[in-house]
Enzyme design. Structure first.
Site, short mmCIF file in Angstrom:
data_model
loop_
_atom_site.label_atom_id
_atom_site.label_comp_id
_atom_site.label_asym_id
_atom_site.label_seq_id
_atom_site.Cartn_x
_atom_site.Cartn_y
_atom_site.Cartn_z
N HIS A 1 0.83 -1.21 0.00
CA HIS A 1 0.00 0.00 0.00
C HIS A 1 0.87 1.26 0.00
O HIS A 1 2.00 1.25 0.49
CB HIS A 1 -1.03 0.01 1.16
CG HIS A 1 -0.46 0.16 2.52
ND1 HIS A 1 -0.69 -0.74 3.55
CD2 HIS A 1 0.32 1.13 3.08
CE1 HIS A 1 -0.09 -0.32 4.64
NE2 HIS A 1 0.52 0.80 4.39
N GLU B 1 -5.17 0.71 -0.11
CA GLU B 1 -4.95 -0.71 0.14
C GLU B 1 -5.03 -1.48 -1.18
O GLU B 1 -5.55 -0.95 -2.18
CB GLU B 1 -6.03 -1.23 1.10
CG GLU B 1 -6.11 -0.50 2.44
CD GLU B 1 -5.00 -0.90 3.41
OE1 GLU B 1 -4.01 -1.55 2.99
OE2 GLU B 1 -5.11 -0.53 4.60
C1 F6R Z 1 1.78 7.00 5.96
C2 F6R Z 1 1.18 6.08 5.04
C3 F6R Z 1 1.57 4.63 4.92
C4 F6R Z 1 3.00 4.30 5.36
C5 F6R Z 1 3.27 2.80 5.23
C6 F6R Z 1 4.66 2.43 5.72
O1 F6R Z 1 1.18 8.28 5.86
O2 F6R Z 1 0.35 6.52 4.36
O3 F6R Z 1 1.38 4.22 3.59
O4 F6R Z 1 3.90 5.03 4.59
O5 F6R Z 1 2.33 2.09 5.96
O6 F6R Z 1 4.75 2.69 7.09
P1 F6R Z 1 6.15 2.67 7.82
O7 F6R Z 1 6.97 3.76 7.23
O8 F6R Z 1 5.83 2.94 9.26
O9 F6R Z 1 6.75 1.32 7.57
#
Ligand code: F6R
Length: 260
Positions: free
Chosen positions: A138, A143
């Site tokens: 995603h 999603e």
């Molecule tokens: C954040 C977002 C998500 C995250 C993704 C990765 O605004 O929209 O798509 O970028 O879930 O999250 P991390 O960086 O915490 O692994």
């Protein structure tokens, strides 16, 4: 082809991307930065804060977040408005009104998508959008199954995403069910996409996003449709890329005049 930059660690990634943003901000009369929440962009925000501490002027910077939960009370510490206040506005000294988040309030959510799209257009469009990637591919809260042409709208969070994010709330029940997120089409309108991914948990999603078929089953694969993408990864997140030797060669041969 997306440009792949393989770095030692998040600190190196943070410095690289923050220096690029700083150069762009200083050269432009206005610069619009798209923010992501989550752990992946944190090193960029820290490195930017260090540059601000030694005199970087961000007076011409405006920011737009990727997404927001629906229905959290105003000021809820886990709303992305508050998260970005702690992680971006305060450390960078940006007035809160220059960091925009979609309106996730129950009273405003119906028109939140349209208003957010209009605000981005009013600001002149997003110059550089930071992205993280979920292990299921995603981007934003788009999603698997999201339309590749989608604009900012209300989405239902996948149960897995709610479970992943439950660690920030007292219980799973408190994690919102809906969100407002920039669409994949919105993300593709940004002038430059910079996707950050670290650790082996992201390796499969990174390889599928960069080299797999473009499919709504893996929303991040839409980056292949964008003319200017930089993917910044550590060795662990790069591990499943089939053409990794070519990416290393490209990186080593990169002409000095080419920026990030
Ligand atoms: C954040 C977002 C998500 C995250 C993704 C990765 O605004 O929209 O798509 O970028 O879930 O999250 P991390 O960086 O915490 O692994």
């Amino acid at each position: 082809m997306s440009e792949i930059v393989i770095v030692r660690d998040e600190v190196e990634a943070g410095a690289l991307v923050a220096n690029h943003i700083a150069t762009m901000v200083q050269a432009a009369e206005r610069f619009v930065l798209g923010l992501a929440t989550g752990s992946s962009p944190l090193a960029v925000y820290r490195a930017l804060a260090e540059l601000v501490a030694v005199g970087l002027d961000l007076a011409h910077l405006r920011c737009f977040a990727l997404d927001e939960y629906v229905g959290l009370a105003d000021g809820h510490p886990e709303s992305y408005r508050e998260v970005l206040r702690r992680e971006v506005s305060t450390p960078l000294g940006l007035p809160a009104d220059r960091v925009h988040t979609p309106d996730g309030s129950l009273s405003g959510v119906q028109s939140a998508g349209e208003r957010y799209e209009a605000a981005i257009v009013d600001a002149g469009g997003i110059d550089l959008q930071l992205l993280g990637i979920g292990s299921d591919g995603h981007i934003g809260f788009n999603e698997p199954g999201s339309s590749l042409a989608s604009l900012t709208r209300v989405k239902t969070l996948a149960q897995q995403t709610r479970r992943d994010n439950a660690r920030f709330f007292a219980s799973l029940d408190e994690v919102p069910i809906h969100c407002v997120t920039q669409g994949i089409g919105t993300i593709l309108r940004s002038r430059h996409l910079v996707l950050l991914a670290f650790g082996s948990g992201k390796a499969r999603a990174v390889a599928a996003a960069v080299e797999g078929p473009v499919t709504s089953s893996l929303p991040a694969s839409a980056i292949q449709l964008h003319p200017r993408v930089t993917v910044v990864v550590d060795e662990a997140a790069a591990a499943e890329l089939a053409h990794i030797e070519y990416y290393r060669h490209t990186q080593a041969m990169k002409p000095a005049w080419q920026g990030l």
